[in-house]
Design a protein around this motif. Structure first.
Motif, PDB file in Angstrom:
ATOM      1  N   LEU A 107      36.373  28.897  60.933  1.00  0.00           N
ATOM      2  CA  LEU A 107      36.549  30.285  61.727  1.00  0.00           C
ATOM      3  C   LEU A 107      36.725  31.361  60.690  1.00  0.00           C
ATOM      4  CD1 LEU A 107      38.262  29.320  64.943  1.00  0.00           C
ATOM      5  CD2 LEU A 107      36.101  30.126  64.678  1.00  0.00           C
ATOM      6  N   GLN A 108      37.510  30.893  59.650  1.00  0.00           N
ATOM      7  CA  GLN A 108      37.931  32.023  58.758  1.00  0.00           C
ATOM      8  C   GLN A 108      36.916  32.342  57.774  1.00  0.00           C
ATOM      9  OE1 GLN A 108      41.437  29.776  57.534  1.00  0.00           O
ATOM     10  NE2 GLN A 108      42.919  31.063  58.410  1.00  0.00           N
ATOM     11  N   HIS A 109      35.852  31.542  57.640  1.00  0.00           N
ATOM     12  CA  HIS A 109      34.666  31.870  56.739  1.00  0.00           C
ATOM     13  C   HIS A 109      33.546  32.452  57.393  1.00  0.00           C
ATOM     14  CE1 HIS A 109      36.810  29.111  54.077  1.00  0.00           C
ATOM     15  NE2 HIS A 109      36.247  29.609  53.015  1.00  0.00           N
ATOM     16  N   GLY A 110      33.761  32.657  58.846  1.00  0.00           N
ATOM     17  CA  GLY A 110      32.863  33.266  59.689  1.00  0.00           C
ATOM     18  C   GLY A 110      31.724  32.482  60.221  1.00  0.00           C
ATOM     19  N   CYS A 111      32.046  31.124  60.005  1.00  0.00           N
ATOM     20  CA  CYS A 111      30.967  30.051  60.472  1.00  0.00           C
ATOM     21  C   CYS A 111      31.477  29.565  62.165  1.00  0.00           C
ATOM     22  CB  CYS A 111      31.261  28.708  59.708  1.00  0.00           C
ATOM     23  SG  CYS A 111      29.920  27.731  59.804  1.00  0.00           S
ATOM     24  N   GLY A 123      29.834  37.969  57.444  1.00  0.00           N
ATOM     25  CA  GLY A 123      28.918  38.183  58.471  1.00  0.00           C
ATOM     26  C   GLY A 123      27.892  37.364  58.705  1.00  0.00           C
ATOM     27  N   PRO A 124      26.644  37.602  59.395  1.00  0.00           N
ATOM     28  CA  PRO A 124      25.555  36.725  59.669  1.00  0.00           C
ATOM     29  C   PRO A 124      24.643  36.694  58.636  1.00  0.00           C
ATOM     30  CG  PRO A 124      25.470  38.661  60.852  1.00  0.00           C
ATOM     31  CD  PRO A 124      26.571  38.612  60.348  1.00  0.00           C
ATOM     32  N   HIS A 125      24.661  37.695  57.758  1.00  0.00           N
ATOM     33  CA  HIS A 125      23.486  37.506  56.690  1.00  0.00           C
ATOM     34  C   HIS A 125      23.865  36.593  55.681  1.00  0.00           C
ATOM     35  CE1 HIS A 125      22.234  41.329  58.614  1.00  0.00           C
ATOM     36  NE2 HIS A 125      23.482  41.830  58.433  1.00  0.00           N
ATOM     37  N   GLY A 126      22.527  35.989  55.219  1.00  0.00           N
ATOM     38  CA  GLY A 126      22.754  35.279  53.912  1.00  0.00           C
ATOM     39  C   GLY A 126      23.327  33.680  54.260  1.00  0.00           C
ATOM     40  N   ARG A 127      23.082  33.387  55.618  1.00  0.00           N
ATOM     41  CA  ARG A 127      23.569  32.174  56.149  1.00  0.00           C
ATOM     42  C   ARG A 127      22.085  31.246  56.296  1.00  0.00           C
ATOM     43  NH1 ARG A 127      28.849  31.747  57.484  1.00  0.00           N
ATOM     44  NH2 ARG A 127      30.149  33.265  57.489  1.00  0.00           N
ATOM     45  N   HIS A 128      21.718  30.810  55.215  1.00  0.00           N
ATOM     46  CA  HIS A 128      20.198  29.952  55.352  1.00  0.00           C
ATOM     47  C   HIS A 128      20.441  28.598  55.675  1.00  0.00           C
ATOM     48  CE1 HIS A 128      22.193  29.067  51.426  1.00  0.00           C
ATOM     49  NE2 HIS A 128      21.362  28.190  51.476  1.00  0.00           N
ATOM     50  N   LEU A 129      21.726  28.056  55.825  1.00  0.00           N
ATOM     51  CA  LEU A 129      21.757  26.608  56.353  1.00  0.00           C
ATOM     52  C   LEU A 129      22.093  26.647  57.957  1.00  0.00           C
ATOM     53  CD1 LEU A 129      24.166  25.367  53.629  1.00  0.00           C
ATOM     54  CD2 LEU A 129      21.915  24.650  53.827  1.00  0.00           C
ATOM     55  N   LEU A 130      21.446  25.920  58.648  1.00  0.00           N
ATOM     56  CA  LEU A 130      21.621  25.649  60.033  1.00  0.00           C
ATOM     57  C   LEU A 130      22.917  25.285  60.280  1.00  0.00           C
ATOM     58  CD1 LEU A 130      21.012  25.550  63.031  1.00  0.00           C
ATOM     59  CD2 LEU A 130      19.947  23.073  62.616  1.00  0.00           C
ATOM     60  N   ALA A 131      23.511  24.215  59.531  1.00  0.00           N
ATOM     61  CA  ALA A 131      24.832  23.348  59.803  1.00  0.00           C
ATOM     62  C   ALA A 131      25.247  22.732  58.399  1.00  0.00           C
ATOM     63  CB  ALA A 131      24.798  22.513  60.799  1.00  0.00           C
ATOM     64  N   LEU A 160      33.241  25.601  45.963  1.00  0.00           N
ATOM     65  CA  LEU A 160      32.134  25.156  46.532  1.00  0.00           C
ATOM     66  C   LEU A 160      32.202  24.981  48.037  1.00  0.00           C
ATOM     67  CD1 LEU A 160      28.916  24.218  46.343  1.00  0.00           C
ATOM     68  CD2 LEU A 160      29.738  21.984  46.016  1.00  0.00           C
ATOM     69  N   TYR A 161      33.276  24.624  48.487  1.00  0.00           N
ATOM     70  CA  TYR A 161      33.712  24.514  50.021  1.00  0.00           C
ATOM     71  C   TYR A 161      33.415  25.778  50.602  1.00  0.00           C
ATOM     72  CZ  TYR A 161      36.375  23.270  54.046  1.00  0.00           C
ATOM     73  OH  TYR A 161      36.808  22.995  55.483  1.00  0.00           O
ATOM     74  N   SER A 162      34.228  26.676  50.206  1.00  0.00           N
ATOM     75  CA  SER A 162      33.968  28.062  50.830  1.00  0.00           C
ATOM     76  C   SER A 162      32.529  28.473  50.744  1.00  0.00           C
ATOM     77  CB  SER A 162      34.909  28.961  49.939  1.00  0.00           C
ATOM     78  OG  SER A 162      36.284  28.860  50.344  1.00  0.00           O
ATOM     79  N   GLN A 163      31.854  28.276  49.624  1.00  0.00           N
ATOM     80  CA  GLN A 163      30.645  29.030  49.384  1.00  0.00           C
ATOM     81  C   GLN A 163      29.569  28.267  50.799  1.00  0.00           C
ATOM     82  OE1 GLN A 163      29.193  28.154  45.294  1.00  0.00           O
ATOM     83  NE2 GLN A 163      30.911  29.496  44.628  1.00  0.00           N
ATOM     84  N   VAL A 164      29.725  27.089  50.734  1.00  0.00           N
ATOM     85  CA  VAL A 164      28.860  26.217  51.771  1.00  0.00           C
ATOM     86  C   VAL A 164      29.173  26.764  53.161  1.00  0.00           C
ATOM     87  CG1 VAL A 164      28.196  24.145  53.029  1.00  0.00           C
ATOM     88  CG2 VAL A 164      28.463  24.411  50.158  1.00  0.00           C
ATOM     89  N   LEU A 165      30.417  27.039  53.337  1.00  0.00           N
ATOM     90  CA  LEU A 165      30.843  27.402  54.895  1.00  0.00           C
ATOM     91  C   LEU A 165      30.423  28.975  55.032  1.00  0.00           C
ATOM     92  CD1 LEU A 165      34.571  26.270  55.254  1.00  0.00           C
ATOM     93  CD2 LEU A 165      32.553  25.033  55.657  1.00  0.00           C
ATOM     94  N   GLN A 166      30.156  29.674  53.973  1.00  0.00           N
ATOM     95  CA  GLN A 166      29.830  31.013  54.080  1.00  0.00           C
ATOM     96  C   GLN A 166      28.112  31.346  54.107  1.00  0.00           C
ATOM     97  OE1 GLN A 166      31.535  32.582  50.791  1.00  0.00           O
ATOM     98  NE2 GLN A 166      33.579  33.262  51.433  1.00  0.00           N
ATOM     99  N   GLN A 167      27.453  30.360  53.719  1.00  0.00           N
ATOM    100  CA  GLN A 167      26.090  29.978  53.868  1.00  0.00           C
ATOM    101  C   GLN A 167      25.504  29.261  55.027  1.00  0.00           C
ATOM    102  OE1 GLN A 167      25.123  27.838  50.096  1.00  0.00           O
ATOM    103  NE2 GLN A 167      25.781  29.641  48.924  1.00  0.00           N
TER     104      GLN A 167
END
Length: 375
Positions: A277-281, A204-212, A249-256
């Motif tokens: 999309l599958q990571h909610g980004c 979801g939207p929480h924990g996404r501290h990176l703009l892009a 790491l790839y998935s972690q960055v997409l989720q952040q």
């Protein structure tokens, strides 16, 4: 519409398996060591359509992969040459203009001259390829162009100098924007599949501290431009790095990340779009050549485009990405982010939405064709 189940030659009784055979079936390498394994499939009834379902495109891609690794002692061109006769025979067997042909290959109709023949024109081809002029002719950049011009210094700023050639080419060289002609407007474009799954990786939207963010190799000139402009400048909120091999790491960055950048690779129809999309980004398309999948069914443009879970940015604004994305209101981003799961499952063949959506797009293409003919 009810779906008649089709059986491919590996035994899977699933319509989706015909659309995306490389997701659903496992095959031995020995099966692909000879072009004799590429057989035209029997035509079947599907609703009001006479269909020519096939796994031809997938088999060619597998052969190409083996050729690259040295496991198949032939070049891509020699493979196509050896298949010239079978492909022509396959096209000649299409019954009439209601033929629905599914080709899982990135080359689309450019794969072989027979697919561009007069008889082939009458069929509806479902493939990853689509007109690379779509973004421009559909005014898809209007929303982000307005954000770019809203910057106080926009009137005085100049575009950066790209490494890409000014002319588009129908060769995946990586040095120019790709060109796929708008010669077959009634074909259907579908999304290239991804190995990820929303059930495991969507957040979801929480924990996404990176703009892009963007992680990838410079396989295309726009990727080289991005790395030159933004590599190591994380203070802007954009995390851009070359491909890393650290596990997960790839998935972690997409989720952040709130937004994830999607650029052309060897072809514009990239696996990365569905990945993010599958990571909610929320994907940010940076391309001149990308063609959206199911463009008749989904509202890629229009008055509510600012709420659709995809942002399209012209590469000329690449040097202003932080300011463009930073101007998208947080509540609008939250609305877009919530829709990423739905959009991902529409394009994911593991979910029932996918074959239904593709068939709906085929029907819309047929209505579009007959409307123009009647007009």
């Amino acid at each position: 519409m009810g779906l008649n189940r089709c059986t491919n030659r590996t035994g899977y009784r699933d319509f989706v398996g015909v659309f995306f055979p490389h997701v659903w079936r496992r095959t031995s390498q020995q099966h692909f060591r000879t072009a004799a394994g590429l057989r035209r499939k029997t035509c079947r009834r599907l609703g009001h359509f006479e269909t020519a379902m096939n796994c031809l495109g997938h088999d060619l891609e597998i052969l190409l992969a083996f050729a690259r690794t040295g496991e198949y002692k032939a070049s891509w061109q020699s493979i196509l040459s050896s298949l010239g006769g079978p492909i022509r025979s396959w096209v000649s067997a299409w019954p009439n203009e209601t033929a629905l042909v599914v080709m899982t290959t990135g080359h689309g109709r450019l794969l072989h001259p027979a697919l561009r023949s007069k008889k082939a024109q009458r069929a509806t081809v479902v493939t990853y390829a689509g007109s690379t002029n779509w973004l421009q002719t559909s005014n898809a950049y209007a929303f982000t162009d307005s954000l770019a011009h809203a910057n106080a210094d926009s009137a005085h700023a100049t575009d950066f100098e790209s490494r890409c050639s000014s002319a588009k080419r129908s060769v995946a060289s990586g040095h120019a924007h790709y060109y796929y002609p708008d010669t077959w407007p009634h074909d259907v474009t579908m999304q290239y599949p991804s190995p990820f799954d929303t059930k495991k990786l969507w957040r979801g939207p929480h924990g996404r501290h990176l703009l892009a963010s963007f992680i990838g190799t410079p396989t295309h000139c726009t990727r080289q431009d991005l790395l030159n402009l933004w590599l190591g400048k994380n203070r802007t909120g954009l995390s851009v790095m070359e491909t890393v091999h650290e596990k997960n790491l790839y998935s972690q960055v997409l989720q952040q990340s709130r937004f994830c950048l999607v650029l052309d690779g060897h072809y514009p129809w990239t696996i990365r779009f569905l990945d993010v999309l599958q990571h909610g980004c929320v994907p940010v398309i940076l391309s001149e050549s990308w063609h959206p999948p199911l463009h008749r069914l989904l509202a890629w443009t229009g008055p509510k485009v600012s709420h659709f879970p995809t942002v399209v940015v012209h590469p000329r604004w690449m040097h202003k990405l932080d300011r463009i994305l930073g101007q998208i209101k947080f509540n609008h981003w939250v609305e877009m982010q919530a829709l990423t799961m739905t959009l991902a499952r529409i394009f994911d063949p593991r979910y029932s939405y996918c074959p239904t959506a593709v068939l709906a797009e085929v029907l819309l293409a047929r209505v579009e064709r007959h409307s123009l003919q009647d007009g």
